[in-house]
Design an enzyme around this catalytic site. Structure first.
Site, short mmCIF file in Angstrom:
data_model
loop_
_atom_site.label_atom_id
_atom_site.label_comp_id
_atom_site.label_asym_id
_atom_site.label_seq_id
_atom_site.Cartn_x
_atom_site.Cartn_y
_atom_site.Cartn_z
N ASP A 1 -10.48 3.16 1.84
CA ASP A 1 -10.77 2.63 3.18
C ASP A 1 -11.51 3.65 4.05
O ASP A 1 -12.40 3.30 4.83
CB ASP A 1 -9.48 2.22 3.89
CG ASP A 1 -8.94 0.88 3.40
OD1 ASP A 1 -9.71 0.09 2.83
OD2 ASP A 1 -7.73 0.63 3.59
N LYS B 1 0.82 -1.23 0.00
CA LYS B 1 0.00 0.00 0.00
C LYS B 1 0.85 1.28 0.00
O LYS B 1 0.45 2.29 -0.55
CB LYS B 1 -0.95 0.01 1.20
CG LYS B 1 -2.14 -0.92 1.04
CD LYS B 1 -3.10 -0.77 2.21
CE LYS B 1 -4.36 -1.56 1.98
NZ LYS B 1 -5.37 -1.32 3.03
P1 NAP Z 1 -1.40 -3.26 10.91
O1 NAP Z 1 -0.94 -2.19 9.99
O2 NAP Z 1 -0.53 -4.44 11.19
O3 NAP Z 1 -1.80 -2.56 12.31
C1 NAP Z 1 -2.23 -3.31 13.42
C2 NAP Z 1 -2.28 -2.42 14.66
O4 NAP Z 1 -2.75 -3.23 15.76
C3 NAP Z 1 -0.93 -1.86 15.06
O5 NAP Z 1 -1.09 -0.55 15.54
C4 NAP Z 1 -0.50 -2.79 16.19
O6 NAP Z 1 0.27 -2.18 17.17
C5 NAP Z 1 -1.84 -3.10 16.83
N1 NAP Z 1 -1.76 -4.32 17.60
C6 NAP Z 1 -1.41 -5.56 17.16
N2 NAP Z 1 -1.41 -6.43 18.20
C7 NAP Z 1 -1.76 -5.73 19.29
C8 NAP Z 1 -1.91 -6.06 20.66
N3 NAP Z 1 -1.72 -7.33 21.11
N4 NAP Z 1 -2.27 -5.09 21.53
C9 NAP Z 1 -2.46 -3.83 21.09
N5 NAP Z 1 -2.33 -3.44 19.81
C10 NAP Z 1 -1.98 -4.39 18.92
O7 NAP Z 1 -2.77 -3.90 10.39
P2 NAP Z 1 -3.95 -3.17 9.58
O8 NAP Z 1 -3.76 -3.39 8.14
O9 NAP Z 1 -4.11 -1.80 10.11
O10 NAP Z 1 -5.19 -4.10 10.01
C11 NAP Z 1 -5.66 -4.13 11.35
C12 NAP Z 1 -6.91 -5.04 11.42
O11 NAP Z 1 -7.94 -4.46 10.65
C13 NAP Z 1 -6.69 -6.44 10.85
O12 NAP Z 1 -7.44 -7.36 11.63
C14 NAP Z 1 -7.28 -6.36 9.45
O13 NAP Z 1 -7.77 -7.60 8.98
C15 NAP Z 1 -8.44 -5.39 9.70
N6 NAP Z 1 -8.80 -4.60 8.48
C16 NAP Z 1 -10.10 -4.59 8.11
C17 NAP Z 1 -10.48 -3.82 7.01
C18 NAP Z 1 -11.92 -3.81 6.58
O14 NAP Z 1 -12.20 -3.36 5.45
N7 NAP Z 1 -12.85 -4.24 7.40
C19 NAP Z 1 -9.52 -3.06 6.31
C20 NAP Z 1 -8.19 -3.09 6.74
C21 NAP Z 1 -7.85 -3.86 7.85
P3 NAP Z 1 1.80 -1.73 16.96
O15 NAP Z 1 1.69 -0.49 16.10
O16 NAP Z 1 2.26 -1.46 18.33
O17 NAP Z 1 2.47 -2.89 16.29
#
Ligand code: NAP
Length: 279
Positions: free
Chosen positions: A101, A65
């Protein structure tokens, strides 16, 4: 015209985009293909060369991305501020980048009767999705966005210097700081997602008020966060609508077709639930 579209990522096997875009084409009577391509980081330049020649557009998921941005001829201002692109349109070999998004989460919230405008938004997580959501909330006139994350410096960067943005450590999640403060809570961490293996330690942070809650996770359909919110009588929904609306807005960008988003979302929701065994 026959549309030649695609989605790229690594991994890509889990993607629901071909199903959603394929169903949309069928429903609209549009001819075309939408293929999932596994593209590793080192293969991105080669894929972009192919896309310029052969495709009308493509979606992008992790990990490209951000990496795709230097290859674009144009980027829309919101995607540029997010530093992330999930939709690329190809016109006469020129690539323009967009990010749908933010409009996806906005439409999902609208379906619950919630609006970023004038709201206090508690955002859990500071990753890629959180950034798009934070920027959209601020663009839409949120009163304040409070990001809860493990690295508050990262959370503060999400707001890009906007004084309405603040960041608190994840450990500060409490009824006082979150449920009792926010009008809208959005979970943008993978906590509670099938296969992630970690979940919230407790849900007392939902207390103290009556916020709308959107968990952008959509597998399982009801995460433990959503169960806890429903048990408290909070209006809540999962991430399926965000996923569906971002796809609808991407398809509109690809094709320039104008069609009503809400009836299409109703149709797609049923189709995706069937595919996920949630129907
Ligand atoms: P990402 O870039 O990896 O970000 C994940 C975030 O969650 C980071 O800030 C991470 O913290 C935090 N995190 C992970 N484990 C954690 C824990 N144990 N305690 C507290 N915080 C934690 O992922 P993303 O692409 O943003 O996606 C995040 C979620 O949204 C995923 O489940 C994905 O499938 C979902 N999603 C859904 C859509 C939709 O259209 N519905 C779109 C995009 C994503 P750190 O920064 O400290 O590592």
């Amino acid at each position: 015209m026959r549309w030649n579209l695609a989605v790229i990522g690594d991994p890509i096997g889990h993607t629901l985009s071909p199903l959603i875009q394929g169903k949309m084409m069928e429903r609209l009577g549009v001819e075309g293909d939408y293929a999932a391509h596994h593209v590793a980081a080192a293969e991105l330049p080669e894929f972009v060369r192919y896309a310029r020649e052969e495709l009308d557009g493509f979606n992008i998921t992790i990990p490209h991305k951000q990496a795709v941005i230097p290859f674009l001829d144009e980027i829309d201002p919101y995607a540029e501020r997010c530093g992330a692109v999930n939709t690329v349109c190809v016109r006469e070999g020129k690539l323009s980048g967009h990010n749908t998004d933010g409009d996806g989460i906005r439409a999902a919230l609208r379906g619950m009767g919630a609006d970023f405008s004038g709201s206090r938004v508690a955002l859990l997580g500071a990753g890629g999705a959180a950034k798009s959501i934070c920027r959209k909330a601020l663009d839409c006139g949120a009163e304040a966005v409070r990001v809860f994350c493990r690295t508050p410096e990262k959370g503060l960067q999400l707001a890009g210097g906007d004084s309405r943005g603040e960041a608190l450590p994840f450990s500060a999640l409490s009824a006082e700081n979150c449920g009792g403060w926010a009008d809208i809570i959005v979970n943008a961490t993978p906590l509670g997602m099938s296969g992630f293996g970690q979940d919230f330690a407790d849900f007392s942070f939902l207390g103290g008020g009556r916020p709308f809650l959107c968990d952008i996770v959509y597998k399982p359909a009801e995460t433990s966060l959503l169960k806890a919110a429903a048990a408290r009588g909070l209006p809540c929904k999962n991430g399926l609508d965000m996923l569906i609306y971002q796809a609808i807005y991407a398809f509109r960008l690809f094709t320039g077709m104008e069609f009503a988003a809400d009836p299409m979302a109703d149709f797609l929701r049923d189709e995706v639930k069937k595919a996920l065994g949630q129907g």
